[in-house]
Write an enzyme that holds these catalytic residues in place. Structure first.
Site, PDB file in Angstrom:
ATOM      1  N   ASP A 131       0.764  -0.794   0.139  1.00 49.80           N
ATOM      2  CA  ASP A 131       0.055   0.462   0.035  1.00 49.80           C
ATOM      3  C   ASP A 131       1.418   1.056  -0.105  1.00 49.80           C
ATOM      4  O   ASP A 131       2.128   1.258   0.411  1.00 49.80           O
ATOM      5  CB  ASP A 131      -0.333  -0.224   1.416  1.00 49.80           C
ATOM      6  CG  ASP A 131      -1.330   1.281   1.034  1.00 49.80           C
ATOM      7  OD1 ASP A 131      -2.888   1.662   0.253  1.00 49.80           O
ATOM      8  OD2 ASP A 131      -1.943   1.618   2.443  1.00 49.80           O
ATOM      9  N   ASP A 176       0.494   5.281   0.857  1.00 47.22           N
ATOM     10  CA  ASP A 176      -0.397   6.627   1.712  1.00 47.22           C
ATOM     11  C   ASP A 176      -0.778   5.360   3.366  1.00 47.22           C
ATOM     12  O   ASP A 176      -0.995   4.642   3.692  1.00 47.22           O
ATOM     13  CB  ASP A 176      -1.866   6.986   1.599  1.00 47.22           C
ATOM     14  CG  ASP A 176      -1.348   7.933   0.612  1.00 47.22           C
ATOM     15  OD1 ASP A 176      -0.361   8.223   0.265  1.00 47.22           O
ATOM     16  OD2 ASP A 176      -2.494   8.036   0.019  1.00 47.22           O
ATOM     17  N   GLN A 224      -6.583   6.062  -4.969  1.00 40.01           N
ATOM     18  CA  GLN A 224      -6.634   7.410  -5.227  1.00 40.01           C
ATOM     19  C   GLN A 224      -7.582   8.062  -5.182  1.00 40.01           C
ATOM     20  O   GLN A 224      -7.922   8.573  -6.697  1.00 40.01           O
ATOM     21  CB  GLN A 224      -5.526   7.575  -5.790  1.00 40.01           C
ATOM     22  CG  GLN A 224      -3.471   6.983  -5.195  1.00 40.01           C
ATOM     23  CD  GLN A 224      -3.231   7.552  -4.077  1.00 40.01           C
ATOM     24  OE1 GLN A 224      -3.676   9.486  -3.854  1.00 40.01           O
ATOM     25  NE2 GLN A 224      -3.043   7.009  -3.205  1.00 40.01           N
TER      26      GLN A 224
HETATM   27 MG    MG Z   1      -2.769   3.227   3.774  1.00 41.40          MG
END
Ligand code: MG
Ligand code: ZN
Length: 186
Positions: A14, A16, A59
């Site tokens: 992943d 972020d 996103q």
């Molecule tokens: Mg994340």
């Protein structure tokens, strides 16, 4: 022709909260894209150990109009440049650009991003480590047949505190560096 895989296979990350600092207000530009301590070096360590590193990232800021494809490309150029400077490589980045109400098959917890990576490399995802900080990362990984791994950065501590029974046994590490150390014993 499927893309070539490193001798150790694929690792899916992943973005972020795992590689870079997450933000409640979304990460909207390369300037706002700030790596977490040790994460860039950890990715390089995966590369050097023979893993192919791919990123799978929701996103929805794209669907929400908070940033555009160009800004996203520049965030990912920054990621790739930092990793390359450490001697590693981010081979592939798969992004879901949709919003939560779009009903797409790629927004995690749906498994679409992972499945796309499996097709790209023509590899079964069984045994493929998929490292995330949110429950939806773990759920998507499990749904795609990969091996979910949780890190405590980003949303990770909250996720750890509320793991559903089906995911109680996932491996949990303090951060990407620690998770990668377990995958690349020296
Ligand atoms: Mg994340
Ligand atoms: Zn999507």
């Amino acid at each position: 022709m499927p893309a070539a895989l490193g001798p150790k296979g694929l690792v899916i990350l992943d973005r972020d909260g795992v590689i870079n600092r997450d933000s409640r207000d979304f990460v909207k530009s390369a300037e706002e894209w700030l790596p977490l301590p040790g994460s860039i070096e950890a990715i390089a360590r995966l590369s050097k150990a023979g893993f192919t590193v791919a990123v799978a990232s929701n996103q929805s800021g794209l669907a929400r109009g908070l940033f555009d494809r160009r800004a996203l490309r520049s965030m990912h150029r920054k990621l790739r440049r930092l990793v390359a400077a450490c001697g590693g490589r981010v081979d592939r980045i798969e992004v879901c650009p949709h919003g939560p109400d779009d009903g797409c098959h790629c927004r995690k917890p749906a498994p679409g991003l992972y499945e796309r990576l499996g097709r790209h490399y023509a590899t079964p995802l069984a045994g493929t480590p998929a490292i995330g900080d949110s429950l939806r990362d773990l759920e998507a990984a499990a749904a795609a047949g990969a091996t979910p791994i949780l890190v405590r950065t980003g949303n990770g501590r909250r996720t750890e505190a509320s793991l559903p029974p089906a995911l109680r046994d996932v491996a949990v590490f303090d951060d990407l560096e620690a998770a990668v150390a377990a995958l690349t014993p020296s």
